[in-house]
Design an enzyme around this catalytic site. Structure first.
Site, short mmCIF file in Angstrom:
data_model
loop_
_atom_site.label_atom_id
_atom_site.label_comp_id
_atom_site.label_asym_id
_atom_site.label_seq_id
_atom_site.Cartn_x
_atom_site.Cartn_y
_atom_site.Cartn_z
N SER A 1 0.86 -1.18 0.00
CA SER A 1 0.00 0.00 0.00
C SER A 1 0.90 1.24 0.00
O SER A 1 1.92 1.26 -0.70
CB SER A 1 -0.92 -0.06 1.22
N TYR B 1 -5.18 8.15 -6.19
CA TYR B 1 -4.16 7.22 -5.69
C TYR B 1 -4.37 6.97 -4.19
O TYR B 1 -4.39 5.83 -3.73
CB TYR B 1 -2.77 7.80 -5.97
N LYS C 1 -5.29 3.38 -2.12
CA LYS C 1 -4.42 2.83 -1.08
C LYS C 1 -5.15 2.77 0.27
O LYS C 1 -4.95 1.84 1.04
CB LYS C 1 -3.12 3.64 -0.97
#
Ligand code: NAP
Length: 269
Positions: free
Chosen positions: A135, A149, A153
């Site tokens: 991650s 993004y 994650k």
């Protein structure tokens, strides 16, 4: 867990952190299969470590659906799945390419979830296995210019936390890896992104909060964590308070569920 002789599938193993992970698992005696889109790069990595390759585009849902079955048919059961492949988005929400949103959601979040779903029943049956999620620090908070993004994650972090609860008491381990900057193509892209992203980075850099590590150092820590069944690998260590704060609701949930029996193979009938 014993890594010698274990079969490890590393997605995104053609370069960067994935290639370093592939080398580190191979050094520990594992048979490593590296998967990504770039055949030539995969061949180079596999040649160096005596591993195998599997060409796969994780944006393609059919490919993702068949990946575990195809790799297991060719090489045998996968003992360790390393969900590493990922891509960045480095533009504000109002200007980011809408197509990039779909790509990042699929490659960074949908693919690891589907691959984990596909690999897990076999691991549970064999009572042996580990799932590793690469991650990011970006999953613990929102950062301007990196919203999509960060979202993928953060999703991966909660997926891993839920899975960990389901696997409590089973011999299958999970390791969630949350690095800050790592010296790869991806970080180069973040550093050369739009001014807003650069100003954000400058602020954190001035505060000394985001020292860069190497893929090799990170990979070494991840492989050690897989061997010992450690649930987290965090970088940089100086941001430990941040990691703990973002982890605290998950720990609280874990505490509240003490004594509740969870079956990882349960089904709604
Ligand atoms: P990288 O050098 O850009 O490597 C990304 C890897 O993902 C490549 O092997 C690439 O292979 C693969 N990939 C990308 N799109 C794919 C697709 N559609 N299908 C299959 N494979 C695909 O980046 P990296 O820094 O090593 O990143 C690895 C992981 O670490 C990512 O999940 C990233 O989010 C995470 N991370 C990186 C940093 C950092 O600062 N570098 C920090 C925190 C977390 P092909 O191009 O051959 O397909």
């Amino acid at each position: 867990m014993e890594l010698k002789g274990a079969r490890v599938l590393v997605t995104g193993g053609s370069r960067g952190i994935g290639a370093a992970l592939a080398s580190a698992y191979a050094d520990a005696g594992a048979l490593v299969i590296v998967a990504s889109r770039s055949k030539e790069d995969l061949c180079q990595v596999a040649g160096r470590i005596g591993g195998a390759i599997h060409v796969a585009d994780l944006f393609d849902s059919e490919v993702v659906d068949g990946l575990i079955g195809d790799v297991e048919a060719a090489h045998g059961p996968i003992d360790i799945l390393v969900n590493n492949a990922g891509i960045e988005t480095v533009d504000p929400v109002a200007t980011v390419d809408p197509d990039a949103l779909r790509v990042v959601a699929r490659v960074n979040l949908e693919a690891p979830m589907v691959l984990t779903r596909r690999v897990l029943p076999g691991m549970l049956e064999r009572r042996f296995g580990a799932v590793v999620f690469i991650s990011s620090l970006a999953g613990t908070a929102g950062f301007p210019g990196m919203g999509p993004y960060c979202a993928t994650k953060a999703g991966l972090n909660n997926f891993a936390a839920s899975l960990r609860l389901e696997l409590k008491g089973s011999p299958i381990s999970t390791t969630l890896v949350t690095p800050g900057p790592v010296d790869t193509r991806m970080w180069d892209s973040v550093e050369s992104a739009c001014q807003s992203v650069q100003r954000t980075n400058n602020r954190f850099q001035k505060l000394g909060l985001i020292p860069k590590t190497t893929p090799e150092l990170l990979a070494h820590r991840v492989v050690a964590a897989t061997a010992s069944g450690r649930r987290h690998v965090r970088h940089p260590r100086r941001l430990t308070p941040n990691f703990w704060m973002s982890e605290s609701p998950r720990r609280l949930t874990e505490l509240l569920l003490t004594g509740v029996r969870i079956d990882p193979l349960d089904r709604t009938i």
